[in-house]
Scaffold this motif. Structure first.
Motif, mmCIF file in Angstrom:
data_model
loop_
_atom_site.group_PDB
_atom_site.id
_atom_site.type_symbol
_atom_site.label_atom_id
_atom_site.label_comp_id
_atom_site.label_asym_id
_atom_site.label_seq_id
_atom_site.Cartn_x
_atom_site.Cartn_y
_atom_site.Cartn_z
ATOM 1 N N ARG A 128 0.981 -1.299 0.075
ATOM 2 C CA ARG A 128 -0.037 0.072 -0.164
ATOM 3 C C ARG A 128 0.719 1.232 -0.002
ATOM 4 O O ARG A 128 1.954 1.256 0.748
ATOM 5 C CB ARG A 128 -0.740 0.053 1.346
ATOM 6 N N PRO A 129 0.571 2.139 -0.987
ATOM 7 C CA PRO A 129 1.270 3.525 -0.871
ATOM 8 C C PRO A 129 1.391 4.136 0.478
ATOM 9 O O PRO A 129 0.307 4.372 1.152
ATOM 10 C CB PRO A 129 0.975 4.200 -2.099
ATOM 11 N N CYS A 130 2.335 4.863 0.752
ATOM 12 C CA CYS A 130 2.738 5.530 1.961
ATOM 13 C C CYS A 130 3.578 6.696 1.864
ATOM 14 O O CYS A 130 4.612 6.558 1.058
ATOM 15 C CB CYS A 130 3.235 4.561 3.165
ATOM 16 N N ARG A 131 2.833 7.780 2.246
ATOM 17 C CA ARG A 131 3.919 9.205 1.988
ATOM 18 C C ARG A 131 3.957 9.644 3.573
ATOM 19 O O ARG A 131 3.070 10.044 4.243
ATOM 20 C CB ARG A 131 3.005 10.062 1.053
ATOM 21 N N VAL A 132 5.237 9.979 3.923
ATOM 22 C CA VAL A 132 5.567 10.351 5.155
ATOM 23 C C VAL A 132 6.071 11.826 5.030
ATOM 24 O O VAL A 132 6.907 12.298 4.401
ATOM 25 C CB VAL A 132 6.968 9.673 5.869
ATOM 26 N N ILE A 133 5.346 12.753 5.646
ATOM 27 C CA ILE A 133 5.817 14.096 5.471
ATOM 28 C C ILE A 133 6.419 14.778 6.589
ATOM 29 O O ILE A 133 5.891 14.925 7.675
ATOM 30 C CB ILE A 133 4.167 15.014 5.429
ATOM 31 N N SER A 134 7.814 14.929 6.386
ATOM 32 C CA SER A 134 8.738 15.524 7.588
ATOM 33 C C SER A 134 9.938 15.916 6.808
ATOM 34 O O SER A 134 10.302 15.355 5.577
ATOM 35 C CB SER A 134 9.165 13.919 8.219
ATOM 36 N N GLY A 135 10.505 16.734 7.371
ATOM 37 C CA GLY A 135 11.919 17.136 7.276
ATOM 38 C C GLY A 135 12.958 16.488 8.018
ATOM 39 O O GLY A 135 14.124 16.838 7.753
ATOM 40 N N ASP A 136 12.710 15.447 8.786
ATOM 41 C CA ASP A 136 13.626 14.591 9.441
ATOM 42 C C ASP A 136 14.602 13.753 8.495
ATOM 43 O O ASP A 136 14.068 12.815 7.903
ATOM 44 C CB ASP A 136 13.054 13.795 10.487
ATOM 45 N N LYS A 137 15.886 14.053 8.367
ATOM 46 C CA LYS A 137 16.781 13.102 7.725
ATOM 47 C C LYS A 137 16.491 11.684 8.277
ATOM 48 O O LYS A 137 16.871 10.987 7.383
ATOM 49 C CB LYS A 137 17.971 13.528 7.650
ATOM 50 N N ASP A 138 16.345 11.275 9.576
ATOM 51 C CA ASP A 138 16.512 9.761 9.999
ATOM 52 C C ASP A 138 15.384 9.066 8.990
ATOM 53 O O ASP A 138 15.553 7.874 8.972
ATOM 54 C CB ASP A 138 16.227 10.124 11.413
ATOM 55 N N LEU A 139 14.345 9.711 8.833
ATOM 56 C CA LEU A 139 13.092 9.086 8.100
ATOM 57 C C LEU A 139 13.479 8.869 6.786
ATOM 58 O O LEU A 139 12.624 8.022 6.047
ATOM 59 C CB LEU A 139 11.862 9.681 8.175
ATOM 60 N N LEU A 140 14.446 9.215 6.191
ATOM 61 C CA LEU A 140 14.888 8.795 4.694
ATOM 62 C C LEU A 140 15.362 7.355 4.621
ATOM 63 O O LEU A 140 15.400 6.804 3.561
ATOM 64 C CB LEU A 140 16.281 9.605 4.322
ATOM 65 N N GLN A 141 15.700 6.694 5.857
ATOM 66 C CA GLN A 141 15.964 5.219 5.541
ATOM 67 C C GLN A 141 14.816 4.315 5.329
ATOM 68 O O GLN A 141 14.967 3.247 5.119
ATOM 69 C CB GLN A 141 16.439 4.691 7.028
ATOM 70 N N LEU A 142 13.382 5.166 5.327
ATOM 71 C CA LEU A 142 12.268 4.197 5.038
ATOM 72 C C LEU A 142 12.071 4.340 3.770
ATOM 73 O O LEU A 142 10.968 3.658 3.343
ATOM 74 C CB LEU A 142 10.937 4.973 5.742
ATOM 75 N N VAL A 143 12.584 5.255 2.997
ATOM 76 C CA VAL A 143 12.208 5.351 1.197
ATOM 77 C C VAL A 143 12.608 4.143 0.612
ATOM 78 O O VAL A 143 13.701 3.247 0.893
ATOM 79 C CB VAL A 143 12.925 6.632 0.815
ATOM 80 N N GLY A 144 11.681 3.640 -0.254
ATOM 81 C CA GLY A 144 11.777 2.605 -0.644
ATOM 82 C C GLY A 144 10.437 2.045 -1.332
ATOM 83 O O GLY A 144 9.511 2.070 -0.345
ATOM 84 N N GLU A 145 10.028 1.908 -2.586
ATOM 85 C CA GLU A 145 8.751 1.694 -2.764
ATOM 86 C C GLU A 145 8.025 0.464 -2.134
ATOM 87 O O GLU A 145 8.617 -0.447 -1.784
ATOM 88 C CB GLU A 145 8.709 1.238 -4.505
ATOM 89 N N PRO A 146 6.581 0.826 -1.737
ATOM 90 C CA PRO A 146 5.829 1.933 -1.959
ATOM 91 C C PRO A 146 5.897 3.052 -0.795
ATOM 92 O O PRO A 146 4.954 3.930 -0.807
ATOM 93 C CB PRO A 146 4.499 1.398 -1.942
ATOM 94 N N VAL A 147 6.940 3.394 -0.115
ATOM 95 C CA VAL A 147 7.013 4.331 0.660
ATOM 96 C C VAL A 147 7.856 5.455 0.252
ATOM 97 O O VAL A 147 9.325 5.289 -0.224
ATOM 98 C CB VAL A 147 7.844 3.841 2.080
ATOM 99 N N ARG A 148 7.387 6.808 0.358
ATOM 100 C CA ARG A 148 8.344 7.921 -0.265
ATOM 101 C C ARG A 148 7.912 8.845 0.907
ATOM 102 O O ARG A 148 7.357 8.830 1.820
ATOM 103 C CB ARG A 148 7.730 8.681 -1.367
ATOM 104 N N ILE A 149 9.202 9.842 0.982
ATOM 105 C CA ILE A 149 9.160 10.864 1.841
ATOM 106 C C ILE A 149 8.768 12.342 1.328
ATOM 107 O O ILE A 149 9.165 12.574 -0.027
ATOM 108 C CB ILE A 149 10.567 11.098 2.752
ATOM 109 N N LEU A 150 7.911 13.013 1.653
ATOM 110 C CA LEU A 150 7.344 14.361 1.263
ATOM 111 C C LEU A 150 8.036 15.388 2.369
ATOM 112 O O LEU A 150 7.872 15.421 3.442
ATOM 113 C CB LEU A 150 6.080 14.604 1.310
ATOM 114 N N ARG A 151 9.195 16.194 1.738
ATOM 115 C CA ARG A 151 9.959 17.002 2.520
ATOM 116 C C ARG A 151 9.482 18.567 2.132
ATOM 117 O O ARG A 151 9.680 19.017 1.062
ATOM 118 C CB ARG A 151 11.388 16.853 2.205
#
Length: 950
Positions: A128-151
């Protein structure tokens, strides 16, 4: 159906919003900081508009220490305590979220990052697609389909996929954890490996992939890298444990889908209005101001209470809040009257005109406004006049309209002159200086200019940030004025819009149908009258009646005549200087390129960063969003060790002089008068100083050769001369009076060189033995202390060791002990009263004086100390202007004031009057006020501005 789950990092947005307005915080109707609340919901609603999520949750941090604190006691130990005024906003945000129906999640002992990681991994397992809205660089380790970061960023939302992470960090998302383990994170007190920076960490991981594999191959590295990594092995793996996201946070039962239903904006609106977010409420479709029968101003349909009016977002504080703070409560009748539209009569016959003029004369006090065909007071022609003798009714008297003239011009001029020059009549206006200039050119010099609502509102609250009629009507009256653009059908509105018309367009107020023009112009008058009734009472509540009536209002015609007079400019002299500057800029540019070893764009921050910090290996001093800072303070520091930054500073100075003054000023010569006409703004500062605009003549450098060349281009009319009178060290004189320090007062009473005396006392030498360097240090401290100069700043300005700078400041306060007592007493009084006042009683609110945030409080304390000094100096200059103006009229002199810059008055004087004017200036300025020490005044004359003060 889109089942994307959007997760908003609540605290990330809250902190970002709070510190975005850190220097100029937004405030709710009670004067409390509301920056975080406003910024959070502005971001939230923007996300809703752009992404229209069906599944959404705000994730909040734990209220109690997390498991990471148990692993590492020093985790986040170096973070400053959350400011109290920020902490107070978090429950407000949560209450509004609950009213809206937006899901919110918090798990004790787990950070928001862990909760988002848990939900993101659940989405990944479900595809299931997931979009995490944050400017925290720690959360970049979550990136990988279907998860993306919105900064969130200043240019909008940046969506981060795997490639985007690599582009920004030179490592892949699965390497972010190890990357951060190596470089550490000072904000969370995560140690990392000492000596390993971003570039090195990225290079190592590109070769070895993981932290474990890197440590398995330490023998392959250079001795320097191997030594650093070996010494920091424990810290690296400790850091990785702290950075690792927990993907098994125990989520609250129920609501796992976090479906976002229809938001209940109606329920949230009263809470948002209470925080001053009226405009955001309007954007949701809920009207915060309803005037139908049964609902008073500020009420919402179905509400039992009427929330107070709120400020416009993005503006510094609510301009109406002083009404509440002063305890001025409008009656229900006044609220209803002030919020509804008044009656506007169109006057087209001589009988009606006579009736209205008689009404105004009988009332004694009336609001008056001029409508024109241009915003330029030197060319604008009057189109009509509006008049109001009460809060409910006004008239519009058109001179001409779309069909041509309605009244014979000379007849209307005579009728209005009889009213406006009647000494028994009191004129009320909004920014009446503009009207005064228009009427003066039209042949009427208004008599008793009694009340200007713009100036009154400014005196009531100098921190409001804006005093236009539209804003004052909304904030004080709950009334929404007609927009100028609404006077024209779609596609016909002029390019430049304003309350008084437009310039630079074929269509203007004269093209508006008379019935609509009457409604618009009449509104100007009755709204101004309503503001007068409210602000008149507030002048007494705020105890500013005297300074309003005796200083600010009499200054209106004086400033209007100065602006109309203008000042001459030698265009040819500036054109010649421009050519010289162009050659100088080319030479300095070549010197910079020679030092760098290659050409580059000096105006490009990025290219300059590369030259300074990569090629020349200079030590960066501070970081910005776009890299290491190259501002003036940084370049001045770097210039101590490298010649290139000093040349860049010179390049910037010359290019700014050319663009801001040398090339710009000739274009500002008015085609009708051939002179420069600056605008002298009474309401532009919180201290009471006049500000100069279009052009700003107060910022021209004073003492250096470049500034003098520019001032040399300002000339009087032919065969006349300039006479300049300047207060000598007026702020130090005021400080001596306010502090009562005997040593400082004695220096002024004896006519001594105060800086030399200070240097002698600090350094323990006789005044005649003080060196030039010692006097320079003393002068810097003398003027710096009233601005709260720290030892750090003194050290930077004078190039002294920090300890020596501290010793100088301690010696200063030991010498002038009365100044120290004055500072302490002034701050203590402000903490009790919430404001600070000048000697003449001008107030300045300081609501953050009790802030527990040390940085905020220190900044406010500097304001508290400086305002009585600088503000009193400004009041003295204004009193001198009034006295000089009166003497010029009394003695029937042709000389006229044309400019006021800082502590200087500049007059244009005809042949034969120079000596009389010099004596007049000296007498009136030195006697403007009575202080414990004499006011020193120096008077000079010359055929160019630059010829004086040499």
């Amino acid at each position: 159906m889109d089942d994307t789950l959007y997760l908003l990092d609540g605290y990330s947005v809250i902190y970002r919003s709070y510190f975005a307005f850190f220097r100029n915080p937004l405030r709710n109707p009670r004067g409390e900081n509301s920056s975080a609340v406003f910024g959070f919901f502005r971001t939230l609603f923007s996300l809703f508009r752009e992404y229209q999520p069906r599944h959404f949750a705000v994730i909040m941090d734990s209220r109690v220490p997390t498991f990471r604190h148990e692993q590492y006691e020093q985790y986040k130990a170096n973070r400053q305590e959350t400011p109290e005024d920020l902490r107070a906003q978090i429950p407000v945000i949560e209450e509004i979220l609950q009213a809206l129906g937006v899901p919110s999640v918090r798990v004790d002992r787990y950070e928001a990052d862990d909760v988002m990681a848990t939900l993101a991994e659940r989405c990944r397992s479900e595809g299931r697609p997931c979009r995490v809205i944050s400017g925290d660089k720690d959360l970049l380790q979550l990136v990988g389909e279907p998860v993306r970061i919105l900064r969130p960023g200043k240019d909008g939302i940046d969506e981060m996929d795997r490639d985007a992470v690599y582009r920004d960090w030179q490592v892949w998302p699965e390497q972010i954890r190890d990357f951060l383990s190596l470089i550490g994170d000072t904000s969370d007190n995560i140690p990392g490996v000492k000596g390993i920076g971003k570039k090195t960490a990225a290079d190592l991981l590109s070769r070895y992939g993981t932290l474990e594999n890197l440590y398995d191959h330490l023998d392959d590295l250079t001795p320097a890298r191997r030594s650093k990594l070996d010494a920091g092995r424990h810290e690296a793996f400790l850091s990785r444990g702290l950075i690792s996201l927990a993907c098994d946070a125990p989520l609250p039962a129920g609501g796992a889908d976090y479906e976002l239903g229809d938001l209940d904006y109606q329920a949230a609106a009263p809470l948002m209005i209470a925080q001053g977010m009226t405009k955001l409420v309007e954007q949701t479709g809920v009207s915060p101001v309803v005037t139908e029968e049964g609902a008073g101003p500020g009420e919402l349909p179905g509400d039992g209470a009427a929330p107070e009016k709120a400020p416009r977002e993005g503006e510094l504080g609510p301009s109406w809040s002083p009404r509440e703070r002063a305890g001025l409560v409008l009656s229900r009748d006044e609220q209803e009257r002030f919020a509804r539209e008044g009656r506007c009569e169109l006057v087209t016959t001589r009988e009606d005109l006579t009736r209205w003029i008689s009404r105004a004369r009988e009332a004694g006090t009336f609001a008056f406004d001029v409508e024109t065909d241009s915003l330029d007071p030197l060319t604008a022609n009057p189109l009509g006049f509006s008049l109001a003798c009460s809060a409910d009714e006004a008239c519009y008297i058109p001179l001409r309209g779309p069909e041509g003239a309605l009244f014979q011009e000379e007849y209307l001029r005579q009728e209005l002159r009889s009213l406006l020059t009647d000494p028994a009549c009191r004129i009320v206006g909004q920014n009446f200086k503009y009207d005064y200039k228009i009427l003066s050119r039209w042949g009427i010099r208004p008599g008793q200019i009694y009340f200007d609502t713009m100036i009154a509102a400014w005196l009531v609250d100098t921190s409001a940030g804006g005093y236009g009629l539209d804003r004052l009507a909304r904030d004080y009256l709950g009334y929404r004025t007609i927009a100028f653009a609404d006077l024209f059908s779609e596609g016909e509105a002029p390019a430049q819009k304003g309350r008084r018309g437009s310039s630079g367009d074929d269509r203007n107020f004269g093209d508006v149908p008379l019935d609509l023009a009457a409604r618009y112009a009449g509104e100007d008058a009755f709204v101004t009258y309503r503001l007068y009734t409210v602000l008149d009472r507030l002048l007494d509540k705020r105890e500013v009646r005297d300074i309003f009536t005796s200083l600010e209002m009499p200054l209106v015609p004086v400033l209007a005549e100065m602006e109309t007079a203008g000042i001459g400019l030698d265009v040819f002299a500036l054109e010649e200087y421009s050519r010289e500057l162009s050659l100088t800029i080319e030479r300095v540019e070549q010197e910079i390129h020679d030092l760098a070893g290659h050409p580059f764009n000096i105006a490009s921050t990025r290219q300059l960063q590369e030259v300074l910090f990569q090629e020349r290996k200079l030590q960066p001093l501070k970081k910005t969003k776009t890299g290491y800072s190259t501002d003036t303070a940084v370049l001045q520091e770097l210039a101590r060790e490298d010649p290139l930054p000093e040349r860049v500073l010179a390049y910037r100075m010359y290019t700014k002089l050319r663009s801001t003054y040398v090339d710009a000023l000739p274009r500002m010569v008015h085609p009708r008068t051939g002179r420069i006409h600056t605008s002298l703004n009474q309401t532009g500062t919180a201290t009471g100083r006049l500000s100069s605009a279009e052009p700003n003549l107060q910022n021209i450098p004073v003492r250096d050769d470049q500034g003098r060349r520019i001032r040399d281009a300002f000339v009087p009319r032919q065969d006349w001369v300039f006479v300049s009178a300047d207060y000598s060290q007026i702020e130090l004189v005021v400080l001596a009076h306010l502090s009562g320090d005997e040593a400082l007062m004695e220096a002024f009473r004896n006519g001594e060189d105060v800086h030399r005396r200070t240097a002698g006392l600090i350094f323990g030498v006789a005044p005649d033995e003080v060196s030039a360097e010692q006097r320079r240090i003393a002068k810097t401290i003398n003027f710096g202390v009233m601005y709260g100069m720290s030892a750090f700043r003194l050290s930077n300005e004078l190039g002294l060791p920090r300890k020596q700078a501290e010793e100088f400041i301690q010696a200063y306060f030991g010498t002038y002990q009365g100044i120290g007592r004055f500072i302490e007493a002034t701050v203590a009084r402000a903490e009790v009263e919430g404001e600070v006042r000048t000697l003449l009683g001008r107030p300045r609110p300081v609501p953050d004086i009790l802030s527990r945030n040390k940085t905020v409080k220190a900044a406010v304390e500097r304001v508290v100390v400086n305002t009585p000094i600088q503000g009193t100096a400004a009041d003295i200059v204004k009193k001198a202007m009034l006295a000089v103006s009166q003497r010029l009229r009394q003695e029937n002199l042709q000389a006229r004031m044309i400019l006021q810059v800082h502590d200087e008055l500049i007059l244009e004087c005809p042949p034969g009057e120079e000596q009389q004017v010099r004596a007049l200036l000296l007498e009136e300025m030195s006697g403007a006020v009575s202080l414990a020490v004499p006011l020193g005044v120096s008077v000079e004359s010359g055929d160019r501005w630059g010829a004086m003060h040499q």
